[in-house]
Design an enzyme around this catalytic site. Structure first.
Site, PDB file in Angstrom:
ATOM      1  N   TYR A 102       0.844  -1.197   0.000  1.00  0.00           N
ATOM      2  CA  TYR A 102       0.000   0.000   0.000  1.00  0.00           C
ATOM      3  C   TYR A 102       0.879   1.248   0.000  1.00  0.00           C
ATOM      4  O   TYR A 102       0.589   2.224  -0.687  1.00  0.00           O
ATOM      5  CB  TYR A 102      -0.932  -0.010   1.217  1.00  0.00           C
ATOM      6  CG  TYR A 102      -1.952  -1.121   1.161  1.00  0.00           C
ATOM      7  CD1 TYR A 102      -3.183  -0.921   0.558  1.00  0.00           C
ATOM      8  CD2 TYR A 102      -1.676  -2.366   1.700  1.00  0.00           C
ATOM      9  CE1 TYR A 102      -4.126  -1.945   0.490  1.00  0.00           C
ATOM     10  CE2 TYR A 102      -2.602  -3.401   1.641  1.00  0.00           C
ATOM     11  CZ  TYR A 102      -3.822  -3.178   1.037  1.00  0.00           C
ATOM     12  OH  TYR A 102      -4.741  -4.185   0.963  1.00  0.00           O
ATOM     13  N   ASN A 126     -12.249  -0.594  -5.419  1.00  0.00           N
ATOM     14  CA  ASN A 126     -12.061  -0.963  -6.819  1.00  0.00           C
ATOM     15  C   ASN A 126     -13.231  -1.846  -7.281  1.00  0.00           C
ATOM     16  O   ASN A 126     -13.415  -2.941  -6.756  1.00  0.00           O
ATOM     17  CB  ASN A 126     -10.735  -1.721  -6.973  1.00  0.00           C
ATOM     18  CG  ASN A 126     -10.557  -2.349  -8.332  1.00  0.00           C
ATOM     19  OD1 ASN A 126     -11.126  -1.900  -9.322  1.00  0.00           O
ATOM     20  ND2 ASN A 126      -9.760  -3.399  -8.391  1.00  0.00           N
ATOM     21  N   CYS A 134      -6.092  -5.365  -7.861  1.00  0.00           N
ATOM     22  CA  CYS A 134      -5.935  -4.995  -6.452  1.00  0.00           C
ATOM     23  C   CYS A 134      -5.457  -6.181  -5.617  1.00  0.00           C
ATOM     24  O   CYS A 134      -4.924  -5.994  -4.520  1.00  0.00           O
ATOM     25  CB  CYS A 134      -7.222  -4.399  -5.894  1.00  0.00           C
ATOM     26  SG  CYS A 134      -8.687  -5.398  -6.133  1.00  0.00           S
ATOM     27  N   HIS A 135      -5.609  -7.406  -6.139  1.00  0.00           N
ATOM     28  CA  HIS A 135      -5.121  -8.580  -5.417  1.00  0.00           C
ATOM     29  C   HIS A 135      -3.598  -8.596  -5.323  1.00  0.00           C
ATOM     30  O   HIS A 135      -3.042  -9.333  -4.517  1.00  0.00           O
ATOM     31  CB  HIS A 135      -5.630  -9.877  -6.075  1.00  0.00           C
ATOM     32  CG  HIS A 135      -5.214 -10.051  -7.490  1.00  0.00           C
ATOM     33  ND1 HIS A 135      -5.898  -9.459  -8.547  1.00  0.00           N
ATOM     34  CD2 HIS A 135      -4.176 -10.741  -8.050  1.00  0.00           C
ATOM     35  CE1 HIS A 135      -5.302  -9.789  -9.678  1.00  0.00           C
ATOM     36  NE2 HIS A 135      -4.261 -10.558  -9.407  1.00  0.00           N
ATOM     37  N   GLU A 161      -0.672 -16.537 -10.494  1.00  0.00           N
ATOM     38  CA  GLU A 161       0.303 -15.666 -11.151  1.00  0.00           C
ATOM     39  C   GLU A 161       1.731 -15.971 -10.726  1.00  0.00           C
ATOM     40  O   GLU A 161       2.664 -15.263 -11.122  1.00  0.00           O
ATOM     41  CB  GLU A 161      -0.018 -14.201 -10.832  1.00  0.00           C
ATOM     42  CG  GLU A 161      -1.343 -13.745 -11.394  1.00  0.00           C
ATOM     43  CD  GLU A 161      -1.629 -12.263 -11.122  1.00  0.00           C
ATOM     44  OE1 GLU A 161      -0.740 -11.549 -10.621  1.00  0.00           O
ATOM     45  OE2 GLU A 161      -2.751 -11.836 -11.442  1.00  0.00           O
TER      46      GLU A 161
END
Length: 166
Positions: A102, A126, A134-135, A161
């Site tokens: 963040y 979001n 945002c993950h 990912e």
């Protein structure tokens, strides 16, 4: 008398559960929500169920979940304050397979360190989960901090990912 804008919607199945997608009259995606999502959308009276505006999204999401797509190329239209728009634009720059904190997002938009909570609020607002990643935002200590779609989904997406070890 004001005209209510047309909202199109569809549901897609995915490895993280059913996805509810909405789009505006121009076909730009306005939200991607999951069941139980904090602040997520649900189908409203007057919305039009139509898979047509979502063909490209369905194809790209399928490729993403198959590990074949690393960046979405879809028209997005999310409404928010100027601050939220800046935060969301910074999210769009976080590459597949990477994570940021963040505080790093705050720095990227030129916000002071004290704005980390406000950045977290903008990320939590979001409306385009998965598409606007945002993950990929984690706590400064590497923890899997809040995710509107649930921390379990966040972990699954980051594992997909290869941003986390299985």
């Amino acid at each position: 008398m004001t005209t209510v804008p047309t909202v199109y919607w569809t549901r897609l199945e995915s490895p993280v559960g059913p996805l509810l997608l909405t789009a505006d009259a121009d076909g730009a995606l306005t939200s991607l929500s999951v069941p139980g999502q904090k602040g997520g959308r649900s189908v409203q009276h007057g919305w039009r169920h139509d898979t047509g505006p979502f063909r490209a999204a369905a194809d790209q999401l399928g490729a993403y979940f198959a590990g074949e797509l690393k960046q979405f190329r879809l028209p997005l239209s999310a409404h928010g304050t100027e601050f939220r728009q800046r935060v969301w634009a910074a999210l769009d720059e976080v590459p597949y397979g990477a994570t940021v904190t963040y505080g790093q997002i705050a720095a990227r938009i030129g916000a002071p360190r004290a704005a980390v909570r406000a950045v977290g609020g903008a990320i939590g607002a979001n409306p385009l989960l998965i598409l606007r990643p945002c993950h990929r935002v984690i706590g400064a200590d590497g923890s899997m901090t809040g995710y509107a779609g649930g921390v379990e989904r966040k972990v699954r997406l980051l594992t997909l990912e290869s941003a986390l070890a299985c």
